[in-house]
Design an enzyme around this catalytic site. Sequence first.
Site, PDB file in Angstrom:
ATOM      1  N   SER A  11       0.857  -1.182   0.000  1.00  0.00           N
ATOM      2  CA  SER A  11       0.000   0.000   0.000  1.00  0.00           C
ATOM      3  C   SER A  11       0.896   1.235   0.000  1.00  0.00           C
ATOM      4  O   SER A  11       1.608   1.489   0.974  1.00  0.00           O
ATOM      5  CB  SER A  11      -0.888   0.018   1.244  1.00  0.00           C
ATOM      6  OG  SER A  11      -1.367   1.344   1.440  1.00  0.00           O
ATOM      7  N   HIS A  36      -0.957  -1.398  -4.451  1.00  0.00           N
ATOM      8  CA  HIS A  36      -2.248  -1.131  -3.806  1.00  0.00           C
ATOM      9  C   HIS A  36      -2.374   0.370  -3.548  1.00  0.00           C
ATOM     10  O   HIS A  36      -1.540   0.978  -2.870  1.00  0.00           O
ATOM     11  CB  HIS A  36      -2.335  -1.898  -2.485  1.00  0.00           C
ATOM     12  CG  HIS A  36      -3.652  -1.788  -1.779  1.00  0.00           C
ATOM     13  ND1 HIS A  36      -4.758  -2.565  -2.110  1.00  0.00           N
ATOM     14  CD2 HIS A  36      -4.058  -0.992  -0.758  1.00  0.00           C
ATOM     15  CE1 HIS A  36      -5.770  -2.251  -1.308  1.00  0.00           C
ATOM     16  NE2 HIS A  36      -5.375  -1.288  -0.485  1.00  0.00           N
ATOM     17  N   ASP A  38      -4.684   3.356  -2.047  1.00  0.00           N
ATOM     18  CA  ASP A  38      -5.791   3.659  -1.137  1.00  0.00           C
ATOM     19  C   ASP A  38      -6.356   5.035  -1.442  1.00  0.00           C
ATOM     20  O   ASP A  38      -5.701   6.052  -1.210  1.00  0.00           O
ATOM     21  CB  ASP A  38      -5.287   3.601   0.310  1.00  0.00           C
ATOM     22  CG  ASP A  38      -5.044   2.178   0.759  1.00  0.00           C
ATOM     23  OD1 ASP A  38      -5.973   1.353   0.619  1.00  0.00           O
ATOM     24  OD2 ASP A  38      -3.928   1.884   1.231  1.00  0.00           O
ATOM     25  N   MET A  40      -9.064   7.809  -0.596  1.00  0.00           N
ATOM     26  CA  MET A  40      -9.920   8.216   0.532  1.00  0.00           C
ATOM     27  C   MET A  40     -10.422   9.636   0.321  1.00  0.00           C
ATOM     28  O   MET A  40      -9.692  10.480  -0.208  1.00  0.00           O
ATOM     29  CB  MET A  40      -9.120   8.164   1.835  1.00  0.00           C
ATOM     30  CG  MET A  40      -8.474   6.813   2.100  1.00  0.00           C
ATOM     31  SD  MET A  40      -7.671   6.784   3.712  1.00  0.00           S
ATOM     32  CE  MET A  40      -6.871   5.177   3.659  1.00  0.00           C
ATOM     33  N   HIS A  69      -8.169   0.649  -4.285  1.00  0.00           N
ATOM     34  CA  HIS A  69      -9.121   0.433  -3.198  1.00  0.00           C
ATOM     35  C   HIS A  69      -9.858   1.749  -2.962  1.00  0.00           C
ATOM     36  O   HIS A  69      -9.281   2.705  -2.453  1.00  0.00           O
ATOM     37  CB  HIS A  69      -8.318  -0.025  -1.971  1.00  0.00           C
ATOM     38  CG  HIS A  69      -9.124  -0.201  -0.729  1.00  0.00           C
ATOM     39  ND1 HIS A  69      -8.544  -0.420   0.508  1.00  0.00           N
ATOM     40  CD2 HIS A  69     -10.461  -0.199  -0.513  1.00  0.00           C
ATOM     41  CE1 HIS A  69      -9.482  -0.538   1.422  1.00  0.00           C
ATOM     42  NE2 HIS A  69     -10.663  -0.397   0.837  1.00  0.00           N
ATOM     43  N   MET A  71     -12.250   4.092  -1.233  1.00  0.00           N
ATOM     44  CA  MET A  71     -12.941   4.392   0.029  1.00  0.00           C
ATOM     45  C   MET A  71     -13.558   5.768  -0.123  1.00  0.00           C
ATOM     46  O   MET A  71     -13.145   6.743   0.528  1.00  0.00           O
ATOM     47  CB  MET A  71     -11.933   4.342   1.195  1.00  0.00           C
ATOM     48  CG  MET A  71     -11.458   2.928   1.504  1.00  0.00           C
ATOM     49  SD  MET A  71      -9.943   2.863   2.507  1.00  0.00           S
ATOM     50  CE  MET A  71      -8.715   2.951   1.205  1.00  0.00           C
ATOM     51  N   MET A 140     -11.150  -6.382   5.231  1.00  0.00           N
ATOM     52  CA  MET A 140     -10.439  -5.356   6.005  1.00  0.00           C
ATOM     53  C   MET A 140     -10.170  -5.908   7.407  1.00  0.00           C
ATOM     54  O   MET A 140     -11.114  -6.278   8.121  1.00  0.00           O
ATOM     55  CB  MET A 140     -11.271  -4.083   6.128  1.00  0.00           C
ATOM     56  CG  MET A 140     -11.478  -3.294   4.842  1.00  0.00           C
ATOM     57  SD  MET A 140      -9.963  -2.829   3.969  1.00  0.00           S
ATOM     58  CE  MET A 140      -9.137  -1.817   5.198  1.00  0.00           C
ATOM     59  N   ASP A 178      -6.339  -6.721   4.195  1.00  0.00           N
ATOM     60  CA  ASP A 178      -5.771  -5.366   4.226  1.00  0.00           C
ATOM     61  C   ASP A 178      -5.870  -4.792   5.636  1.00  0.00           C
ATOM     62  O   ASP A 178      -6.981  -4.650   6.167  1.00  0.00           O
ATOM     63  CB  ASP A 178      -6.555  -4.493   3.235  1.00  0.00           C
ATOM     64  CG  ASP A 178      -5.997  -3.084   3.075  1.00  0.00           C
ATOM     65  OD1 ASP A 178      -4.964  -2.758   3.677  1.00  0.00           O
ATOM     66  OD2 ASP A 178      -6.635  -2.308   2.324  1.00  0.00           O
TER      67      ASP A 178
HETATM   68  C1  DX5 Z   1      -6.468   1.365   5.377  1.00  0.00           C
HETATM   69  C2  DX5 Z   1      -5.887   0.998   4.038  1.00  0.00           C
HETATM   70  C3  DX5 Z   1      -4.726   0.063   4.094  1.00  0.00           C
HETATM   71  C4  DX5 Z   1      -3.522   0.585   4.835  1.00  0.00           C
HETATM   72  C5  DX5 Z   1      -2.676  -0.560   5.255  1.00  0.00           C
HETATM   73  O1  DX5 Z   1      -7.636   2.075   5.172  1.00  0.00           O
HETATM   74  O2  DX5 Z   1      -6.880   0.389   3.237  1.00  0.00           O
HETATM   75  O3  DX5 Z   1      -4.371  -0.330   2.775  1.00  0.00           O
HETATM   76  O4  DX5 Z   1      -2.750   1.462   4.064  1.00  0.00           O
HETATM   77  O5  DX5 Z   1      -1.614  -0.075   6.030  1.00  0.00           O
HETATM   78  P1  DX5 Z   1      -0.851  -0.987   7.102  1.00  0.00           P
HETATM   79  O6  DX5 Z   1      -0.291  -2.161   6.341  1.00  0.00           O
HETATM   80  O7  DX5 Z   1       0.203  -0.077   7.621  1.00  0.00           O
HETATM   81  O8  DX5 Z   1      -1.847  -1.412   8.108  1.00  0.00           O
HETATM   82 ZN    ZN Z   2      -6.369  -0.542   1.222  1.00  0.00          ZN
END
Ligand code: DX5
Ligand code: ZN
Length: 221
Positions: A11, A36, A38, A40, A69, A71, A140, A178
């Site tokens: 990620s 990956h 993220d 948001m 991903h 969100m 998750m 994840d």
């Molecule tokens: C959280 C994300 C994850 C996050 C994982 O909302 O979807 O992908 O970046 O980070 P670590 O591996 O540090 O928990």
């Molecule tokens: Zn993620």
Amino acid sequence: MTASAPLICPSILASDFAKLGAEVAAIEAAGADWVHVDVMDGHFVPNITIGPDVVKALRPHARIPFDVHLMIAPVDPFLEAFRAAGADYMSVHPESGPHLHRTLRRIRELGAKPGVVLNPATPVEIVHEVMEEVDLVLVMSVNPGFGGQSFISSQLRKIERIRRMLDQAGSKAVLQVDGGVNVDTAKRCVEAGATALVAGTAVFKGGPGVYADNIRALKGA
Ligand code: DX5
Ligand code: ZN
């Protein structure tokens, strides 16, 4: 049956945002299977990260699949832009729009691989309803929004249940986990039936010199 090595999906949330292009190239060179991303929006989750323009700028820096991903809510108005930016997988949360089935169909229509994401409190039964529409199921193991959180162990039972559901249906969908994945929790996820692991902190800690070691450690877990 012995489990084969999981796909490792770093990620980039945990990478150096001032050097994103170089970071993406570095994880590819270090053996990452997917990137990956993220996404948001500060509304569906309490944090804001990156949008389609950044994905587009990063896409030429690696050849491996971009696993995006989402969100964000609403998610539907942005599917086309992320696909045009180069997303290969696009994963959505059922809570991010009124018509999950339609959203997944739309992702496939756009030429990407659809994924459904289950938050820690999202019931597994939803996977049954969309099994034929997805190439990826993402469990998750933290509440989404931030990197560096602790793994929620109760999600291992959810992974096991989804593994059984997919096997019974003959589905080849990737079962991805994840949040809070490290060498210890990676092993437990793979034993529970996961085939892909997202890891931010566990891949990027220590800097580019150790990305390959970090990825190898997670694969071997
Ligand atoms: C959280 C994300 C994850 C996050 C994982 O909302 O979807 O992908 O970046 O980070 P670590 O591996 O540090 O928990
Ligand atoms: Zn993620």
